[in-house]
Scaffold this motif. Structure first.
Motif, mmCIF file in Angstrom:
data_model
loop_
_atom_site.group_PDB
_atom_site.id
_atom_site.type_symbol
_atom_site.label_atom_id
_atom_site.label_comp_id
_atom_site.label_asym_id
_atom_site.label_seq_id
_atom_site.Cartn_x
_atom_site.Cartn_y
_atom_site.Cartn_z
ATOM 1 N N VAL A 298 -4.826 7.854 21.263
ATOM 2 C CA VAL A 298 -4.562 8.878 20.246
ATOM 3 C C VAL A 298 -5.784 9.762 20.109
ATOM 4 C CG1 VAL A 298 -4.265 9.215 17.767
ATOM 5 C CG2 VAL A 298 -2.889 7.508 18.953
ATOM 6 N N LYS A 299 -5.585 11.048 20.308
ATOM 7 C CA LYS A 299 -6.700 11.978 20.079
ATOM 8 C C LYS A 299 -6.749 12.218 18.567
ATOM 9 C CE LYS A 299 -8.398 16.632 20.859
ATOM 10 N NZ LYS A 299 -9.263 16.417 19.749
ATOM 11 N N GLY A 300 -7.915 12.228 17.993
ATOM 12 C CA GLY A 300 -7.972 12.362 16.538
ATOM 13 C C GLY A 300 -7.671 11.037 15.876
ATOM 14 N N ALA A 301 -7.027 11.067 14.726
ATOM 15 C CA ALA A 301 -6.753 9.835 13.995
ATOM 16 C C ALA A 301 -5.378 9.893 13.347
ATOM 17 C CB ALA A 301 -7.832 9.622 12.929
ATOM 18 N N ILE A 302 -4.755 8.710 13.236
ATOM 19 C CA ILE A 302 -3.486 8.601 12.499
ATOM 20 C C ILE A 302 -3.689 7.598 11.371
ATOM 21 C CG2 ILE A 302 -1.037 8.026 12.619
ATOM 22 C CD1 ILE A 302 -1.109 8.561 15.612
ATOM 23 N N VAL A 303 -3.383 8.019 10.173
ATOM 24 C CA VAL A 303 -3.509 7.147 8.998
ATOM 25 C C VAL A 303 -2.120 7.012 8.385
ATOM 26 C CG1 VAL A 303 -4.675 6.844 6.775
ATOM 27 C CG2 VAL A 303 -5.848 8.047 8.626
ATOM 28 N N LYS A 304 -1.667 5.770 8.209
ATOM 29 C CA LYS A 304 -0.309 5.549 7.691
ATOM 30 C C LYS A 304 -0.337 4.546 6.544
ATOM 31 C CE LYS A 304 4.319 4.147 9.139
ATOM 32 N NZ LYS A 304 5.138 3.582 10.205
ATOM 33 N N PHE A 305 0.372 4.861 5.477
ATOM 34 C CA PHE A 305 0.389 3.980 4.295
ATOM 35 C C PHE A 305 1.614 4.313 3.459
ATOM 36 C CE2 PHE A 305 -2.096 7.776 3.942
ATOM 37 C CZ PHE A 305 -1.611 8.390 2.784
ATOM 38 N N ARG A 306 1.901 3.441 2.481
ATOM 39 C CA ARG A 306 3.012 3.694 1.585
ATOM 40 C C ARG A 306 2.448 4.382 0.339
ATOM 41 N NH1 ARG A 306 8.048 1.571 0.775
ATOM 42 N NH2 ARG A 306 8.078 -0.050 2.350
ATOM 43 N N ASP A 307 3.138 5.408 -0.147
ATOM 44 C CA ASP A 307 2.664 6.032 -1.392
ATOM 45 C C ASP A 307 3.809 6.122 -2.395
ATOM 46 O OD1 ASP A 307 1.007 7.214 -3.275
ATOM 47 O OD2 ASP A 307 0.057 8.553 -1.840
ATOM 48 N N ASP A 308 3.444 6.317 -3.670
ATOM 49 C CA ASP A 308 4.442 6.312 -4.756
ATOM 50 C C ASP A 308 5.463 7.428 -4.592
ATOM 51 O OD1 ASP A 308 2.526 4.557 -5.538
ATOM 52 O OD2 ASP A 308 1.633 5.929 -7.019
ATOM 53 N N LYS A 309 4.982 8.551 -4.070
ATOM 54 C CA LYS A 309 5.933 9.632 -3.832
ATOM 55 C C LYS A 309 5.574 10.344 -2.531
ATOM 56 C CE LYS A 309 3.850 13.288 -6.597
ATOM 57 N NZ LYS A 309 4.146 14.371 -7.460
ATOM 58 N N PRO A 310 6.547 11.068 -1.956
ATOM 59 C CA PRO A 310 6.256 11.719 -0.681
ATOM 60 C C PRO A 310 5.176 12.783 -0.812
ATOM 61 C CG PRO A 310 8.590 12.048 -1.322
ATOM 62 C CD PRO A 310 7.930 11.327 -2.438
ATOM 63 N N TRP A 311 4.425 12.983 0.240
ATOM 64 C CA TRP A 311 3.441 14.066 0.274
ATOM 65 C C TRP A 311 4.195 15.305 0.763
ATOM 66 C CZ3 TRP A 311 -2.160 12.725 2.203
ATOM 67 C CH2 TRP A 311 -2.657 11.674 1.444
ATOM 68 N N ASP A 312 4.941 15.928 -0.138
ATOM 69 C CA ASP A 312 5.749 17.072 0.290
ATOM 70 C C ASP A 312 4.934 18.365 0.263
ATOM 71 O OD1 ASP A 312 5.592 17.671 -2.377
ATOM 72 O OD2 ASP A 312 7.630 17.024 -2.835
ATOM 73 N N LEU A 313 5.580 19.425 0.738
ATOM 74 C CA LEU A 313 4.883 20.703 0.886
ATOM 75 C C LEU A 313 4.273 21.180 -0.434
ATOM 76 C CD1 LEU A 313 4.613 22.879 3.288
ATOM 77 C CD2 LEU A 313 6.179 24.204 1.907
ATOM 78 N N ASP A 314 5.052 21.022 -1.500
ATOM 79 C CA ASP A 314 4.610 21.468 -2.822
ATOM 80 C C ASP A 314 3.300 20.815 -3.241
ATOM 81 O OD1 ASP A 314 6.213 23.368 -3.731
ATOM 82 O OD2 ASP A 314 7.132 22.193 -5.350
ATOM 83 N N LEU A 315 3.211 19.523 -2.956
ATOM 84 C CA LEU A 315 2.033 18.760 -3.339
ATOM 85 C C LEU A 315 0.840 19.099 -2.439
ATOM 86 C CD1 LEU A 315 0.597 16.258 -4.697
ATOM 87 C CD2 LEU A 315 1.642 14.898 -2.898
ATOM 88 N N VAL A 316 1.087 19.200 -1.146
ATOM 89 C CA VAL A 316 0.002 19.328 -0.174
ATOM 90 C C VAL A 316 -0.551 20.752 -0.097
ATOM 91 C CG1 VAL A 316 -0.609 19.092 2.273
ATOM 92 C CG2 VAL A 316 0.847 17.381 1.188
#
Ligand SMILES: Nc1ncnc2c1ncn2[C@@H]1O[C@H](COP(=O)(O)OP(=O)(O)OP(=O)(O)O)[C@@H](O)[C@H]1O
Ligand SMILES: [Mg+2]
Length: 323
Positions: free
Chosen positions: A129-147
Protein backbone atom coordinates in the motif's frame (compact mmCIF):
# COMPACT_ATOMS: atom_id res chain seq x y z
CA UNK A 1 22.03 13.78 51.23
CA UNK A 2 20.72 16.02 48.46
CA UNK A 3 17.26 15.20 47.17
CA UNK A 4 16.91 15.16 43.38
CA UNK A 5 13.71 15.22 41.38
CA UNK A 6 13.31 14.69 37.67
CA UNK A 7 10.52 15.20 35.13
CA UNK A 8 9.02 12.00 33.74
CA UNK A 9 5.85 10.74 32.15
CA UNK A 10 3.93 8.14 34.09
CA UNK A 11 2.63 5.30 31.87
CA UNK A 12 -0.72 5.88 33.57
CA UNK A 13 -1.11 8.81 31.15
CA UNK A 14 -1.60 6.23 28.39
CA UNK A 15 -4.82 5.05 30.02
CA UNK A 16 -6.13 8.61 29.90
CA UNK A 17 -4.80 9.57 26.48
CA UNK A 18 -8.25 9.45 24.85
CA UNK A 19 -9.29 12.16 27.29
CA UNK A 20 -6.73 14.54 25.81
CA UNK A 21 -9.41 15.03 23.15
CA UNK A 22 -12.93 16.33 23.31
CA UNK A 23 -14.24 12.99 22.08
CA UNK A 24 -16.10 14.54 19.16
CA UNK A 25 -16.03 13.04 15.70
CA UNK A 26 -14.87 16.46 14.41
CA UNK A 27 -11.71 16.15 16.49
CA UNK A 28 -10.96 12.76 14.94
CA UNK A 29 -11.49 14.09 11.42
CA UNK A 30 -9.04 16.93 12.11
CA UNK A 31 -6.32 14.59 13.44
CA UNK A 32 -6.59 12.01 10.67
CA UNK A 33 -6.64 14.58 7.86
CA UNK A 34 -3.72 16.37 9.48
CA UNK A 35 -1.65 13.17 9.56
CA UNK A 36 -2.32 12.53 5.88
CA UNK A 37 -1.32 16.08 4.98
CA UNK A 38 1.82 15.86 7.10
CA UNK A 39 2.73 12.65 5.31
CA UNK A 40 2.74 14.73 2.13
CA UNK A 41 -0.49 13.26 0.75
CA UNK A 42 -2.11 15.10 -2.14
CA UNK A 43 -5.23 12.98 -1.98
CA UNK A 44 -7.25 11.37 0.80
CA UNK A 45 -10.10 8.94 0.13
CA UNK A 46 -12.67 8.35 2.83
CA UNK A 47 -15.18 5.51 2.55
CA UNK A 48 -18.04 4.69 4.90
CA UNK A 49 -19.36 1.14 5.04
CA UNK A 50 -21.26 -0.88 7.67
CA UNK A 51 -20.34 1.53 10.46
CA UNK A 52 -16.66 1.49 9.53
CA UNK A 53 -14.66 4.46 8.27
CA UNK A 54 -11.67 3.80 5.99
CA UNK A 55 -9.24 6.61 5.31
CA UNK A 56 -6.60 6.08 2.64
CA UNK A 57 -3.95 8.64 1.81
CA UNK A 58 -1.25 8.70 -0.87
CA UNK A 59 1.44 10.14 1.40
CA UNK A 60 4.89 8.84 2.24
CA UNK A 61 3.54 5.95 4.33
CA UNK A 62 4.41 4.95 7.87
CA UNK A 63 8.10 4.40 8.28
CA UNK A 64 8.17 3.46 11.95
CA UNK A 65 4.98 1.76 13.22
CA UNK A 66 6.17 2.22 16.82
CA UNK A 67 5.62 5.98 16.42
CA UNK A 68 1.88 5.35 16.06
CA UNK A 69 1.68 4.40 19.73
CA UNK A 70 4.38 6.69 21.04
CA UNK A 71 2.50 9.27 23.11
CA UNK A 72 4.47 12.48 22.73
CA UNK A 73 6.73 11.14 19.97
CA UNK A 74 6.50 11.83 16.25
CA UNK A 75 8.02 10.28 13.15
CA UNK A 76 7.83 13.32 10.84
CA UNK A 77 10.87 14.87 9.22
CA UNK A 78 12.94 17.78 10.49
CA UNK A 79 11.08 20.40 8.44
CA UNK A 80 7.71 19.33 9.85
CA UNK A 81 9.21 19.17 13.32
CA UNK A 82 10.37 22.81 13.23
CA UNK A 83 7.46 24.14 11.18
CA UNK A 84 4.48 22.64 12.96
CA UNK A 85 5.87 21.25 16.19
CA UNK A 86 3.76 18.06 16.19
CA UNK A 87 2.77 16.81 19.62
CA UNK A 88 2.69 13.06 19.03
CA UNK A 89 -0.78 12.63 20.47
CA UNK A 90 -3.15 12.93 17.49
CA UNK A 91 -3.75 9.27 16.75
CA UNK A 92 -4.81 8.70 20.36
CA UNK A 93 -8.00 10.58 19.47
CA UNK A 94 -9.10 7.20 18.03
CA UNK A 95 -8.58 5.39 21.37
CA UNK A 96 -10.05 3.15 22.70
CA UNK A 97 -11.43 2.07 19.31
CA UNK A 98 -10.03 -0.93 17.48
CA UNK A 99 -8.04 0.54 14.60
CA UNK A 100 -6.38 -1.33 11.75
CA UNK A 101 -3.56 0.38 9.93
CA UNK A 102 -1.83 -0.71 6.72
CA UNK A 103 1.16 0.94 5.09
CA UNK A 104 3.76 -0.36 2.68
CA UNK A 105 3.89 -4.11 3.21
CA UNK A 106 3.07 -4.00 6.92
CA UNK A 107 -0.14 -3.91 8.92
CA UNK A 108 -1.29 -3.80 12.51
CA UNK A 109 -4.47 -3.83 14.57
CA UNK A 110 -4.49 -1.69 17.68
CA UNK A 111 -7.18 -2.83 20.10
CA UNK A 112 -8.43 -1.35 23.38
CA UNK A 113 -5.51 -2.71 25.40
CA UNK A 114 -3.05 -1.79 22.65
CA UNK A 115 -3.75 1.88 23.30
CA UNK A 116 -2.79 1.53 26.95
CA UNK A 117 0.47 -0.35 26.62
CA UNK A 118 -0.17 -4.00 25.67
CA UNK A 119 2.29 -4.98 22.89
CA UNK A 120 0.70 -4.89 19.45
CA UNK A 121 1.92 -7.12 16.64
CA UNK A 122 2.97 -5.68 13.29
CA UNK A 123 2.64 -8.26 10.52
CA UNK A 124 3.37 -8.58 6.82
CA UNK A 125 0.69 -7.37 4.45
CA UNK A 126 0.07 -9.38 1.28
CA UNK A 127 0.06 -6.47 -1.13
CA UNK A 128 1.86 -3.14 -0.93
CA UNK A 129 0.00 0.00 0.00
CA UNK A 130 1.42 3.34 -1.00
CA UNK A 131 0.63 5.84 1.73
CA UNK A 132 -1.47 4.61 4.63
CA UNK A 133 -4.90 3.10 5.26
CA UNK A 134 -6.56 3.64 8.62
CA UNK A 135 -9.80 1.78 9.36
CA UNK A 136 -11.99 1.91 12.47
CA UNK A 137 -15.60 1.98 13.61
CA UNK A 138 -17.08 5.39 14.42
CA UNK A 139 -20.36 6.55 15.98
CA UNK A 140 -21.47 8.14 12.77
CA UNK A 141 -20.32 8.14 9.16
CA UNK A 142 -17.66 10.62 8.07
CA UNK A 143 -19.91 12.09 5.40
CA UNK A 144 -19.23 14.99 3.08
CA UNK A 145 -20.99 17.48 5.33
CA UNK A 146 -18.80 16.59 8.27
CA UNK A 147 -15.49 16.30 6.42
CA UNK A 148 -15.69 19.19 3.96
CA UNK A 149 -15.46 21.89 6.63
CA UNK A 150 -12.09 20.44 7.70
CA UNK A 151 -10.88 19.75 4.17
CA UNK A 152 -11.78 22.95 2.32
CA UNK A 153 -8.73 24.98 3.41
CA UNK A 154 -6.29 22.07 3.85
CA UNK A 155 -4.87 22.25 0.34
CA UNK A 156 -5.39 18.55 -0.39
CA UNK A 157 -7.99 16.68 -2.46
CA UNK A 158 -10.37 14.91 -0.12
CA UNK A 159 -12.88 12.48 -1.59
CA UNK A 160 -15.73 11.21 0.55
CA UNK A 161 -17.64 8.18 -0.75
CA UNK A 162 -16.67 9.17 -4.26
CA UNK A 163 -17.57 12.85 -3.88
CA UNK A 164 -14.86 15.50 -4.03
CA UNK A 165 -14.83 18.05 -1.18
CA UNK A 166 -14.76 21.67 -2.18
CA UNK A 167 -11.31 23.21 -1.88
CA UNK A 168 -10.17 26.84 -1.95
CA UNK A 169 -7.31 29.01 -0.75
CA UNK A 170 -7.98 30.58 2.65
CA UNK A 171 -6.97 34.05 1.44
CA UNK A 172 -8.60 34.79 -1.87
CA UNK A 173 -8.16 38.51 -2.29
CA UNK A 174 -5.02 40.61 -1.92
CA UNK A 175 -3.01 39.36 1.01
CA UNK A 176 0.30 40.44 2.51
CA UNK A 177 3.02 37.98 3.48
CA UNK A 178 4.77 38.34 6.85
CA UNK A 179 7.90 36.29 7.29
CA UNK A 180 7.63 36.80 11.03
CA UNK A 181 5.43 35.13 12.30
CA UNK A 182 5.07 33.31 8.95
CA UNK A 183 1.62 33.95 7.51
CA UNK A 184 -0.48 35.73 4.90
CA UNK A 185 -3.00 38.30 6.08
CA UNK A 186 -6.06 39.55 4.22
CA UNK A 187 -8.60 42.08 5.44
CA UNK A 188 -11.77 40.90 3.70
CA UNK A 189 -15.11 42.55 3.16
CA UNK A 190 -16.66 39.40 1.69
CA UNK A 191 -16.06 35.90 2.97
CA UNK A 192 -17.39 32.56 1.77
CA UNK A 193 -19.85 30.43 3.71
CA UNK A 194 -16.96 28.03 4.34
CA UNK A 195 -15.16 30.81 6.21
CA UNK A 196 -18.34 31.85 7.95
CA UNK A 197 -18.77 28.36 9.38
CA UNK A 198 -15.75 29.03 11.56
CA UNK A 199 -16.95 32.36 12.93
CA UNK A 200 -19.05 32.25 16.07
CA UNK A 201 -20.71 35.52 15.09
CA UNK A 202 -22.38 35.18 11.73
CA UNK A 203 -22.54 38.89 10.97
CA UNK A 204 -19.67 40.32 12.95
CA UNK A 205 -16.17 40.21 11.60
CA UNK A 206 -13.56 38.12 13.35
CA UNK A 207 -9.92 37.20 13.03
CA UNK A 208 -9.83 33.67 11.59
CA UNK A 209 -6.54 31.80 11.60
CA UNK A 210 -6.04 28.84 9.27
CA UNK A 211 -3.54 26.15 10.24
CA UNK A 212 -3.45 24.08 7.05
CA UNK A 213 -7.17 23.39 7.20
CA UNK A 214 -7.86 23.74 10.89
CA UNK A 215 -9.33 27.17 11.57
CA UNK A 216 -9.34 28.86 14.95
CA UNK A 217 -10.71 32.22 15.99
CA UNK A 218 -8.35 34.78 17.47
CA UNK A 219 -10.00 36.82 20.16
CA UNK A 220 -8.41 40.09 19.13
CA UNK A 221 -9.56 43.04 17.03
CA UNK A 222 -7.19 45.88 16.12
CA UNK A 223 -9.73 48.72 15.89
CA UNK A 224 -12.74 50.22 17.62
CA UNK A 225 -15.44 48.69 15.44
CA UNK A 226 -15.66 45.60 13.28
CA UNK A 227 -16.62 47.64 10.19
CA UNK A 228 -18.19 44.51 8.66
CA UNK A 229 -14.72 43.08 8.04
CA UNK A 230 -13.10 39.72 8.65
CA UNK A 231 -9.36 39.35 8.99
CA UNK A 232 -8.03 36.14 7.48
CA UNK A 233 -4.66 34.76 8.56
CA UNK A 234 -3.22 31.85 6.60
CA UNK A 235 -0.36 30.28 8.54
CA UNK A 236 2.70 29.36 6.48
CA UNK A 237 4.79 26.18 6.68
CA UNK A 238 7.44 27.76 8.89
CA UNK A 239 6.09 29.63 11.91
CA UNK A 240 6.39 29.92 15.67
CA UNK A 241 2.63 30.36 16.00
CA UNK A 242 1.39 27.42 18.06
CA UNK A 243 -1.99 25.96 18.92
CA UNK A 244 -2.77 25.17 22.51
CA UNK A 245 -2.68 21.45 23.26
CA UNK A 246 -4.33 19.11 23.31
CA UNK A 247 -7.56 20.44 21.80
CA UNK A 248 -5.83 22.95 19.47
CA UNK A 249 -8.78 25.32 19.42
CA UNK A 250 -6.88 28.45 20.38
CA UNK A 251 -3.48 30.09 19.92
CA UNK A 252 -0.75 29.92 22.51
CA UNK A 253 0.28 33.41 23.65
CA UNK A 254 3.94 33.75 22.75
CA UNK A 255 6.30 36.14 20.96
CA UNK A 256 4.98 34.97 17.57
CA UNK A 257 1.35 35.62 18.51
CA UNK A 258 2.36 39.15 19.58
CA UNK A 259 4.04 39.62 16.19
CA UNK A 260 0.86 38.37 14.56
CA UNK A 261 -1.24 40.96 16.40
CA UNK A 262 1.15 43.70 15.25
CA UNK A 263 0.92 42.51 11.65
CA UNK A 264 -2.88 42.35 11.85
CA UNK A 265 -3.04 45.93 13.10
CA UNK A 266 -0.83 47.14 10.25
CA UNK A 267 -2.93 45.36 7.63
CA UNK A 268 -6.12 46.68 9.18
CA UNK A 269 -5.02 50.30 8.77
CA UNK A 270 -3.50 49.64 5.33
CA UNK A 271 -6.89 48.35 4.28
CA UNK A 272 -8.48 51.72 5.12
CA UNK A 273 -5.62 53.57 3.46
CA UNK A 274 -6.57 51.83 0.20
CA UNK A 275 -10.25 52.84 0.49
CA UNK A 276 -11.48 56.10 -0.98
CA UNK A 277 -13.20 56.97 2.27
CA UNK A 278 -13.40 55.60 5.77
CA UNK A 279 -15.28 56.24 9.02
CA UNK A 280 -12.59 55.37 11.56
CA UNK A 281 -12.37 57.35 14.79
CA UNK A 282 -9.89 60.20 15.18
CA UNK A 283 -8.09 58.06 17.75
CA UNK A 284 -7.61 55.36 15.13
CA UNK A 285 -6.46 57.92 12.56
CA UNK A 286 -3.76 58.93 15.04
CA UNK A 287 -2.81 55.33 15.75
CA UNK A 288 -2.43 54.67 12.00
CA UNK A 289 -0.22 57.74 11.73
CA UNK A 290 1.91 56.43 14.59
CA UNK A 291 2.36 53.21 12.60
CA UNK A 292 3.43 55.23 9.58
CA UNK A 293 0.14 54.86 7.71
CA UNK A 294 -1.36 58.13 6.48
CA UNK A 295 -5.12 57.87 6.28
CA UNK A 296 -7.36 60.30 4.44
CA UNK A 297 -9.64 62.34 6.62
CA UNK A 298 -12.66 60.40 7.85
CA UNK A 299 -16.02 60.80 6.18
CA UNK A 300 -18.18 62.82 8.56
CA UNK A 301 -21.05 60.83 9.96
CA UNK A 302 -24.23 62.48 11.21
CA UNK A 303 -26.55 60.80 13.60
CA UNK A 304 -29.84 62.57 14.40
CA UNK A 305 -30.74 62.78 18.08
CA UNK A 306 -30.79 65.04 21.12
CA UNK A 307 -27.71 65.85 23.10
CA UNK A 308 -28.01 64.34 26.56
CA UNK A 309 -28.11 66.83 29.45
CA UNK A 310 -29.40 70.33 30.00
CA UNK A 311 -28.56 71.78 26.66
CA UNK A 312 -31.21 71.28 24.01
CA UNK A 313 -29.95 74.01 21.65
CA UNK A 314 -27.75 73.04 18.70
CA UNK A 315 -24.11 73.28 19.72
CA UNK A 316 -21.05 74.03 17.74
CA UNK A 317 -18.60 71.14 17.43
CA UNK A 318 -14.97 72.11 17.48
CA UNK A 319 -12.50 70.28 15.29
CA UNK A 320 -9.83 68.50 17.34
CA UNK A 321 -6.45 70.25 17.38
CA UNK A 322 -3.92 69.23 14.69
CA UNK A 323 -6.61 67.55 12.59
N1 LIG B 1 -1.17 8.93 7.54
C1 LIG B 1 0.07 8.75 8.01
N2 LIG B 1 1.12 8.58 7.16
C2 LIG B 1 2.37 8.39 7.61
N3 LIG B 1 2.69 8.38 8.92
C3 LIG B 1 1.72 8.57 9.82
C4 LIG B 1 0.37 8.77 9.42
N4 LIG B 1 -0.40 8.93 10.53
C5 LIG B 1 0.46 8.83 11.57
N5 LIG B 1 1.72 8.62 11.17
C6 LIG B 1 2.91 8.44 12.01
O1 LIG B 1 2.46 8.23 13.35
C7 LIG B 1 3.01 9.23 14.22
C8 LIG B 1 2.01 9.56 15.32
O2 LIG B 1 0.89 10.26 14.80
P1 LIG B 1 0.07 11.23 15.76
O3 LIG B 1 -1.02 11.84 15.00
O4 LIG B 1 -0.30 10.47 16.99
O5 LIG B 1 1.14 12.32 16.20
P2 LIG B 1 1.82 13.49 15.37
O6 LIG B 1 1.11 13.68 14.06
O7 LIG B 1 3.26 13.23 15.32
O8 LIG B 1 1.57 14.75 16.30
P3 LIG B 1 0.17 15.46 16.63
O9 LIG B 1 -0.12 15.20 18.04
O10 LIG B 1 0.46 16.90 16.36
O11 LIG B 1 -0.87 14.87 15.73
C9 LIG B 1 3.36 10.39 13.33
O12 LIG B 1 4.36 11.21 13.89
C10 LIG B 1 3.82 9.66 12.05
O13 LIG B 1 5.14 9.23 12.19
MG1 LIG C 1 -0.99 13.79 14.06
Amino acid sequence: MQEVICAKVDPRLLTKADRLFTGTVEGRVIEILQNARRAGATEVRIANKDGFVTVQDNGSGIEDFQKLLDLGGSGWDEKMETGEDPAGVGLFSLAPREVSIVSGNRKTVIDKDGWTGKPVEVTQNKGTVKGAIVKFRDDKPWDLDLVEKHAVFAGIRVIVDGKLCHSMPFCRGKSAYYENPGCRIEVAKEISNYHREWSTHWYQGRVLVNFHGQVVQLDHWPGKHRQGLTILVDIADQTDIRLMLPARTMLVENAASEKLKEAIELEYYKYFQKQKTHTLYYEEYLRAKQLGIELPEAEPQYKPGLIWGECDEPVEIVMPKDF
